[in-house]
Design a protein around this motif. Structure first.
Motif, PDB file in Angstrom:
ATOM      1  N   THR A 101       1.047  -1.068   0.106  1.00  0.00           N
ATOM      2  CA  THR A 101      -0.167  -0.180   0.002  1.00  0.00           C
ATOM      3  C   THR A 101       0.813   1.363  -0.188  1.00  0.00           C
ATOM      4  OG1 THR A 101      -0.283  -0.015   2.478  1.00  0.00           O
ATOM      5  CG2 THR A 101      -1.763  -1.223   1.380  1.00  0.00           C
ATOM      6  N   PHE A 102       0.379   2.409  -0.365  1.00  0.00           N
ATOM      7  CA  PHE A 102       0.845   3.744  -0.363  1.00  0.00           C
ATOM      8  C   PHE A 102       1.061   4.298   1.042  1.00  0.00           C
ATOM      9  CE2 PHE A 102      -0.396   3.728  -4.903  1.00  0.00           C
ATOM     10  CZ  PHE A 102       0.962   4.004  -5.526  1.00  0.00           C
ATOM     11  N   SER A 103       0.247   3.742   2.054  1.00  0.00           N
ATOM     12  CA  SER A 103       0.550   4.173   3.444  1.00  0.00           C
ATOM     13  C   SER A 103       0.435   3.093   4.361  1.00  0.00           C
ATOM     14  CB  SER A 103      -0.518   5.400   3.600  1.00  0.00           C
ATOM     15  OG  SER A 103      -1.755   4.744   3.665  1.00  0.00           O
ATOM     16  N   VAL A 104       0.951   3.454   5.473  1.00  0.00           N
ATOM     17  CA  VAL A 104       0.855   2.599   6.687  1.00  0.00           C
ATOM     18  C   VAL A 104      -0.495   2.368   7.069  1.00  0.00           C
ATOM     19  CG1 VAL A 104       1.789   2.011   9.069  1.00  0.00           C
ATOM     20  CG2 VAL A 104       3.126   3.382   7.285  1.00  0.00           C
ATOM     21  N   THR A 105      -1.233   3.529   7.468  1.00  0.00           N
ATOM     22  CA  THR A 105      -2.732   3.103   7.696  1.00  0.00           C
ATOM     23  C   THR A 105      -3.477   2.503   6.734  1.00  0.00           C
ATOM     24  OG1 THR A 105      -3.409   5.241   6.702  1.00  0.00           O
ATOM     25  CG2 THR A 105      -2.848   5.513   9.042  1.00  0.00           C
ATOM     26  N   ALA A 106      -3.153   2.635   5.484  1.00  0.00           N
ATOM     27  CA  ALA A 106      -4.008   1.728   4.657  1.00  0.00           C
ATOM     28  C   ALA A 106      -3.513   0.167   4.685  1.00  0.00           C
ATOM     29  CB  ALA A 106      -3.752   2.019   3.036  1.00  0.00           C
ATOM     30  N   ALA A 107      -2.320  -0.131   4.843  1.00  0.00           N
ATOM     31  CA  ALA A 107      -1.592  -1.285   5.209  1.00  0.00           C
ATOM     32  C   ALA A 107      -2.413  -2.088   6.305  1.00  0.00           C
ATOM     33  CB  ALA A 107      -0.229  -1.611   5.479  1.00  0.00           C
ATOM     34  N   ILE A 108      -2.580  -1.353   7.611  1.00  0.00           N
ATOM     35  CA  ILE A 108      -3.450  -1.823   8.820  1.00  0.00           C
ATOM     36  C   ILE A 108      -4.703  -1.975   8.397  1.00  0.00           C
ATOM     37  CG2 ILE A 108      -3.874  -1.336  10.978  1.00  0.00           C
ATOM     38  CD1 ILE A 108      -0.890  -0.019  11.064  1.00  0.00           C
ATOM     39  N   LYS A 109      -5.396  -1.120   7.944  1.00  0.00           N
ATOM     40  CA  LYS A 109      -6.846  -1.422   7.343  1.00  0.00           C
ATOM     41  C   LYS A 109      -6.843  -2.463   6.676  1.00  0.00           C
ATOM     42  CE  LYS A 109     -10.620   1.425   5.677  1.00  0.00           C
ATOM     43  NZ  LYS A 109     -11.092   2.521   5.119  1.00  0.00           N
ATOM     44  N   ALA A 110      -6.246  -2.923   5.640  1.00  0.00           N
ATOM     45  CA  ALA A 110      -6.225  -3.866   4.574  1.00  0.00           C
ATOM     46  C   ALA A 110      -5.875  -5.174   5.378  1.00  0.00           C
ATOM     47  CB  ALA A 110      -5.084  -3.545   3.519  1.00  0.00           C
ATOM     48  N   ALA A 111      -5.009  -5.163   6.327  1.00  0.00           N
ATOM     49  CA  ALA A 111      -4.867  -6.383   7.127  1.00  0.00           C
ATOM     50  C   ALA A 111      -5.817  -6.795   7.931  1.00  0.00           C
ATOM     51  CB  ALA A 111      -3.392  -6.257   7.926  1.00  0.00           C
ATOM     52  N   ASP A 112      -6.724  -5.928   8.507  1.00  0.00           N
ATOM     53  CA  ASP A 112      -7.814  -6.159   9.369  1.00  0.00           C
ATOM     54  C   ASP A 112      -8.944  -6.650   8.263  1.00  0.00           C
ATOM     55  OD1 ASP A 112      -9.237  -6.034  11.789  1.00  0.00           O
ATOM     56  OD2 ASP A 112     -10.250  -4.404  10.724  1.00  0.00           O
ATOM     57  N   THR A 113      -9.100  -6.042   7.128  1.00  0.00           N
ATOM     58  CA  THR A 113     -10.288  -6.341   6.101  1.00  0.00           C
ATOM     59  C   THR A 113      -9.774  -7.772   5.530  1.00  0.00           C
ATOM     60  OG1 THR A 113     -10.330  -4.364   5.293  1.00  0.00           O
ATOM     61  CG2 THR A 113     -11.192  -5.884   3.997  1.00  0.00           C
ATOM     62  N   ALA A 114      -8.511  -8.056   5.402  1.00  0.00           N
ATOM     63  CA  ALA A 114      -8.234  -9.445   4.830  1.00  0.00           C
ATOM     64  C   ALA A 114      -8.401 -10.548   6.007  1.00  0.00           C
ATOM     65  CB  ALA A 114      -6.804  -9.372   4.439  1.00  0.00           C
ATOM     66  N   ALA A 115      -8.000 -10.273   7.098  1.00  0.00           N
ATOM     67  CA  ALA A 115      -8.264 -11.160   8.125  1.00  0.00           C
ATOM     68  C   ALA A 115      -9.497 -11.469   8.368  1.00  0.00           C
ATOM     69  CB  ALA A 115      -7.428 -10.957   9.398  1.00  0.00           C
ATOM     70  N   LYS A 116     -10.544 -10.651   8.254  1.00  0.00           N
ATOM     71  CA  LYS A 116     -11.805 -10.946   8.674  1.00  0.00           C
ATOM     72  C   LYS A 116     -12.565 -11.492   7.360  1.00  0.00           C
ATOM     73  CE  LYS A 116     -12.494  -7.082  11.874  1.00  0.00           C
ATOM     74  NZ  LYS A 116     -12.890  -5.636  11.947  1.00  0.00           N
ATOM     75  N   ALA A 117     -12.013 -11.561   6.240  1.00  0.00           N
ATOM     76  CA  ALA A 117     -12.620 -11.799   5.005  1.00  0.00           C
ATOM     77  C   ALA A 117     -12.386 -13.297   4.860  1.00  0.00           C
ATOM     78  CB  ALA A 117     -12.071 -11.243   3.823  1.00  0.00           C
ATOM     79  N   ALA A 118     -11.256 -14.082   5.389  1.00  0.00           N
ATOM     80  CA  ALA A 118     -11.079 -15.432   5.197  1.00  0.00           C
ATOM     81  C   ALA A 118     -10.201 -16.169   6.519  1.00  0.00           C
ATOM     82  CB  ALA A 118     -10.242 -15.632   3.754  1.00  0.00           C
ATOM     83  N   VAL A 119     -10.309 -17.360   6.387  1.00  0.00           N
ATOM     84  CA  VAL A 119      -9.241 -17.698   7.449  1.00  0.00           C
ATOM     85  C   VAL A 119      -7.864 -17.812   7.038  1.00  0.00           C
ATOM     86  CG1 VAL A 119      -8.826 -20.003   8.751  1.00  0.00           C
ATOM     87  CG2 VAL A 119     -11.159 -19.464   8.156  1.00  0.00           C
ATOM     88  N   VAL A 120      -7.094 -16.844   7.291  1.00  0.00           N
ATOM     89  CA  VAL A 120      -5.640 -16.882   7.099  1.00  0.00           C
ATOM     90  C   VAL A 120      -4.993 -16.342   8.414  1.00  0.00           C
ATOM     91  CG1 VAL A 120      -6.142 -15.985   4.864  1.00  0.00           C
ATOM     92  CG2 VAL A 120      -6.074 -14.174   6.476  1.00  0.00           C
ATOM     93  N   GLU A 121      -3.600 -16.414   8.499  1.00  0.00           N
ATOM     94  CA  GLU A 121      -2.699 -15.965   9.456  1.00  0.00           C
ATOM     95  C   GLU A 121      -1.999 -14.710   8.836  1.00  0.00           C
ATOM     96  OE1 GLU A 121       0.903 -17.515  12.280  1.00  0.00           O
ATOM     97  OE2 GLU A 121      -0.042 -18.909  10.780  1.00  0.00           O
ATOM     98  N   LEU A 122      -2.211 -13.713   9.560  1.00  0.00           N
ATOM     99  CA  LEU A 122      -1.333 -12.660   9.304  1.00  0.00           C
ATOM    100  C   LEU A 122       0.120 -12.712   9.718  1.00  0.00           C
ATOM    101  CD1 LEU A 122      -3.810  -9.844  10.367  1.00  0.00           C
ATOM    102  CD2 LEU A 122      -3.115 -10.523   7.904  1.00  0.00           C
ATOM    103  N   LEU A 123       1.129 -12.590   8.958  1.00  0.00           N
ATOM    104  CA  LEU A 123       2.373 -12.777   9.383  1.00  0.00           C
ATOM    105  C   LEU A 123       3.078 -11.633   9.688  1.00  0.00           C
ATOM    106  CD1 LEU A 123       3.761 -15.710   6.892  1.00  0.00           C
ATOM    107  CD2 LEU A 123       2.818 -16.135   9.290  1.00  0.00           C
ATOM    108  N   ASP A 124       2.744 -10.583   8.809  1.00  0.00           N
ATOM    109  CA  ASP A 124       3.580  -9.313   9.162  1.00  0.00           C
ATOM    110  C   ASP A 124       2.767  -8.128   8.674  1.00  0.00           C
ATOM    111  OD1 ASP A 124       5.765  -7.642  10.027  1.00  0.00           O
ATOM    112  OD2 ASP A 124       7.301  -8.538   8.571  1.00  0.00           O
TER     113      ASP A 124
END
Length: 181
Positions: A101-124
């Motif tokens: 992503t172009f910003s840190v806030t967008a990355a954190i928001k994307a991580a939250d969205t991704a983790a809520k959308a499917a059974v995945v493990e956030l590594l970093d």
């Protein structure tokens, strides 16, 4: 009640300390300060939603024109803070998904969205270190889950103009996993 996280990105290291102090005095929250590049501060605030909201509002007011971006996410996925802290261990687990992503806030928001959308493990979640202010989310799981998570996070990133790139590697080489560890 779920944990909430607030983020304030600033284009000043000195002002970052002032903002952190203001946030801590405004509400009972946990707070971490990160120096990002080029010469920016990232204030990460966690706690109950009302406390985080109050702290972020005070911090943004204190930061004034040095605030680049701010964000409050309520009911945060439990995997986001450990991934942001870099405590998840990367080992061969399945498919690998990467969101840039172009910003840190967008990355954190994307991580939250991704983790809520499917059974995945956030590594970093890598905020801006050596990335020119960008953010990177690295996740793993089954191919279908990683693809679903990346797709779910990519749509809002595209709409907000925050997506640099998104990839899914169905079967990463074992030496690639070593590089992530």
């Amino acid at each position: 009640m779920g944990i909430a996280v607030g983020l304030i990105e600033l284009k000043s290291l000195a002002r970052g300390l002032m903002v952190a102090d203001s946030c801590l005095k405004a509400a009972p929250v946990d707070l971490k300060i990160r120096t990002t590049c080029p010469g920016k501060s990232l204030i990460i605030i966690s706690g109950e939603i009302s406390a985080v909201t109050s702290a972020v509002e005070h911090g943004v007011a204190t930061g004034g024109v040095t605030v680049v971006n701010s964000l409050i996410l309520g009911n945060l996925h439990p995997g986001v803070l450990p991934a942001l802290s870099g405590v998840a261990a990367a080992s061969p687990k399945g498919a690998l998904g990467v969101l840039e992503t172009f910003s840190v806030t967008a990355a954190i928001k994307a991580a939250d969205t991704a983790a809520k959308a499917a059974v995945v493990e956030l590594l970093d979640i890598r905020p801006a270190y050596g990335l020119g202010g960008k953010g990177v989310v690295i996740l793993t799981g089954s191919v279908g889950a990683v693809q679903a998570a990346v797709n779910a996070a990519t749509l809002p990133l595209k709409e907000e103009g925050e997506l640099v790139d998104a990839i899914v590697l169905p079967s990463p080489h074992s030496k690639l996993w070593e590089q992530l560890g």
